[in-house]
Motif scaffolding. Structure first.
Motif, PDB file in Angstrom:
ATOM      1  N   ASN A 109      -1.248  -1.703  -3.777  1.00  0.00           N
ATOM      2  CA  ASN A 109      -1.279  -3.038  -3.176  1.00  0.00           C
ATOM      3  C   ASN A 109      -2.727  -3.475  -2.930  1.00  0.00           C
ATOM      4  O   ASN A 109      -3.063  -4.044  -1.897  1.00  0.00           O
ATOM      5  CB  ASN A 109      -0.474  -3.060  -1.866  1.00  0.00           C
ATOM      6  N   SER A 119       6.048  -7.267  -6.625  1.00  0.00           N
ATOM      7  CA  SER A 119       6.586  -6.165  -5.839  1.00  0.00           C
ATOM      8  C   SER A 119       5.617  -5.803  -4.725  1.00  0.00           C
ATOM      9  O   SER A 119       4.390  -5.846  -4.915  1.00  0.00           O
ATOM     10  CB  SER A 119       6.840  -4.946  -6.726  1.00  0.00           C
ATOM     11  N   TYR A 120       6.135  -5.438  -3.575  1.00  0.00           N
ATOM     12  CA  TYR A 120       5.311  -5.242  -2.375  1.00  0.00           C
ATOM     13  C   TYR A 120       4.223  -4.201  -2.559  1.00  0.00           C
ATOM     14  O   TYR A 120       3.178  -4.253  -1.914  1.00  0.00           O
ATOM     15  CB  TYR A 120       6.191  -4.874  -1.177  1.00  0.00           C
ATOM     16  N   TYR A 121       4.417  -3.249  -3.441  1.00  0.00           N
ATOM     17  CA  TYR A 121       3.473  -2.141  -3.630  1.00  0.00           C
ATOM     18  C   TYR A 121       2.459  -2.413  -4.744  1.00  0.00           C
ATOM     19  O   TYR A 121       1.446  -1.722  -4.862  1.00  0.00           O
ATOM     20  CB  TYR A 121       4.242  -0.860  -3.984  1.00  0.00           C
ATOM     21  N   ASP A 153      11.892  -3.706  -6.835  1.00  0.00           N
ATOM     22  CA  ASP A 153      11.483  -3.906  -5.447  1.00  0.00           C
ATOM     23  C   ASP A 153      12.755  -3.803  -4.605  1.00  0.00           C
ATOM     24  O   ASP A 153      13.649  -4.648  -4.728  1.00  0.00           O
ATOM     25  CB  ASP A 153      10.822  -5.280  -5.279  1.00  0.00           C
ATOM     26  N   TYR A 161       7.379 -10.230  -0.131  1.00  0.00           N
ATOM     27  CA  TYR A 161       7.826  -9.207   0.807  1.00  0.00           C
ATOM     28  C   TYR A 161       6.710  -8.190   1.035  1.00  0.00           C
ATOM     29  O   TYR A 161       5.949  -7.861   0.110  1.00  0.00           O
ATOM     30  CB  TYR A 161       9.054  -8.486   0.260  1.00  0.00           C
ATOM     31  N   ASP A 162       6.623  -7.684   2.265  1.00  0.00           N
ATOM     32  CA  ASP A 162       5.687  -6.596   2.521  1.00  0.00           C
ATOM     33  C   ASP A 162       6.457  -5.278   2.491  1.00  0.00           C
ATOM     34  O   ASP A 162       7.654  -5.244   2.176  1.00  0.00           O
ATOM     35  CB  ASP A 162       4.939  -6.797   3.841  1.00  0.00           C
TER      36      ASP A 162
END
Length: 513
Positions: free
Chosen positions: A337, A389-391, A407, A479-480
């Motif tokens: 991230n 995607s959050y990552y 995700d 999204y986190d």
């Protein structure tokens, strides 16, 4: 590891319509010791003063005017043993217990431009670019998917939201890809005995490159008995055939080859193995390689550091050689991230084999290998809702294209309601998420492009991937890691690109038209 997630539990998936069994398996944290790289007899070529350190592996990159014969002699004089030499690119892989081995060779500027150790100590980390453990496909979800499969679909295809995201399901009505095209999975090995991989597997283009020398004996390319299911999952996404068994790959008509580069008992990827992988792919006529990993032990390899500079040079020479031979490389952007286009980044995990030292690096000077090398297609990950995607790492001008990586917070309207990516694993099927899962979608689309345009060069294939991608603008929110929606303030846009998605999300349908 911020870039790749923590050490992952491995799980074998429950099969569908197959007489296979599966169970949850833990990958043990087995140290890959640097010291046992060779034998006592090997070390005897050096004087006692040159055998006081641990036996390490090195890459030595020759000067343009140096001869390989002279380079090999210099290696031996410095207390090293040549493991292999690539005259095509001027790279020598050597072992030595001389603590000053690299320093002594670097002093010979007429022979070498850079020399560096590929490791620093026994390693224990687990380094692939999927995020978290494999989640098994349950018998109930498998049965539910099979009951909803429509005519022409594979039994588990209703759960493959990712195929529909890139219109691969529509592409298959036109072209599944050519058996004249092979995608090489440079990874932890592939289980070619899996019924949903065996029909498309190319044994003649597969090998085990661990240690730096290609081993092509039967089955050498398979995962270790206690090893990772990562490469097998990647392979299914690329090329699982449409054979009525389980899932469909993005390019179900192309061939899959396995080039194993991970150390026994771990998923560690050293430079000597990765160089071997790219060179093997080049010499075996592989059209596309998928690279869902980063090269250990450095999260970022700084060209201002003597050792790390040598790793960048060696791998860069190998990727360029393969490109000249007609091979396109696709790589995952990573799961940290992080903004790979930032002015500076904090690296708290390198080296990952000893005590990491926090350092501030410039990602333009310190590269994530192989994804940030010139000519390599860098891929970020998206979920079912089309959000990054959050990552997933990102970066304006660094990320080339995006693809479904899964995700868990972006839940699709599928029978299993699982936002991860479903694919093959030894013993059945399972879910993973990560940029590791995004890259094989792009490799599959690239294989479809090569099938449609057999004379296209790697640079032309890359240009088509970008031009045909579905443009995506910066979202308002993403999204986190906790599943909360946050403002997407880190997304930048310029030149018709975004930092999150590059030129856009790849399109399989356009690739076959």
């Amino acid at each position: 590891m911020a870039h790749l997630g923590s050490a992952r539990r491995r799980a074998l998936a429950v099969p569908v319509g197959l007489a296979l069994t599966a169970s949850l398996a833990l990958l043990p944290s087995v140290s890959a010791s640097a010291a046992p790289l060779g034998t006592g007899a090997e070390a005897a070529t050096a004087s006692p003063s040159e055998t006081t350190g641990p036996k390490l592996s090195y890459v030595a990159n020759l000067n343009a005017y140096a001869t390989m014969k002279a380079a090999k002699k210099a290696v031996e004089r410095a207390g090293g043993t040549v493991v292999t030499a690539y005259e095509q690119i001027g790279v020598v892989v050597a072992h030595s217990q001389n603590p000053d081995f690299a320093k002594q060779l670097r002093a010979q500027r007429g022979l070498f431009v850079s020399v560096g150790a590929t490791r620093t100590a026994p390693l224990q980390a687990v380094q692939t670019t999927d995020e978290g453990a494999t989640q098994r496909l349950s018998e109930a979800d498998a049965a539910k998917a099979a009951s909803q499969a429509q005519e022409g679909q594979e039994p588990l295809e209703p759960n493959q939201w990712d195929l529909r995201t890139i219109k691969a399901d529509e592409a298959h009505k036109i072209n599944d890809g050519s058996q004249d095209v092979t995608v090489g999975v440079i990874d932890t090995g592939v289980d070619d005995t899996h019924p949903d991989l065996a029909p498309n597997f190319s044994k003649g283009q597969s090998a085990n490159c661990v240690g730096g020398v290609a081993d092509t004996t039967e089955g050498a390319w398979r995962p270790y008995p206690d090893g990772s299911d990562h490469g097998t999952h990647v392979a299914g996404t690329i090329g699982a055939p449409r054979n009525g068994v389980g899932i469909s790959g993005v390019a179900p008509g192309v061939k899959i080859a396995a080039i194993k580069v991970s150390e026994p008992g771990t998923s560690l990827f050293y430079t000597e193995a990765v160089v071997c992988g790219f060179m093997f792919a080049a010499e075996k006529g592989i059209e596309v390689t998928n690279n869902s990993y980063y090269v250990d032990p450095w999260l970022f390899n700084c060209k201002t550091d003597d050792d790390q500079k040598a790793l960048v040079e060696a791998i860069g020479r190998a990727t360029k050689y393969a490109e000249r031979k007609g091979t396109l490389h696709v790589a995952s952007a990573g799961n940290s991230n992080q903004d790979l286009a930032a002015a500076s980044l904090e690296d708290t995990t390198s080296p990952n084999d000893t005590t990491p030292v926090t350092r501030t690096i410039d990602p333009k000077v310190c590269l994530d290998l192989p994804t940030q090398l010139p000519g390599v297609v860098t891929v970020s990950a998206t979920g079912d809702k089309g959000l990054r995607s959050y990552y997933s790492s990102y970066g304006l001008g660094v990320v080339d294209v995006a693809a479904p990586g899964g995700d868990k917070w972006q839940v699709p309207a599928t029978p299993d309601a699982n936002g991860r990516v479903l694919s093959t694993v030894p013993g059945g099927y399972g879910y993973k998420q990560g940029t590791s899962m995004a890259a094989p979608h792009v490799a599959g689309v690239a294989a479809l492009l090569k099938s449609t345009h057999p004379s296209a060069t790697p640079s032309q294939l890359q240009a088509m991937l970008k031009a045909q991608s579905t443009k995506a603008t910066c979202p308002a929110q993403i999204y986190d890691a906790t599943g909360a929606l946050i403002n997407a303030t880190t997304c930048q846009a310029k030149w018709g690109q975004t930092g999150y998605y590059g030129h856009g999300v790849v399109d399989a349908l356009k690739a076959v038209k």
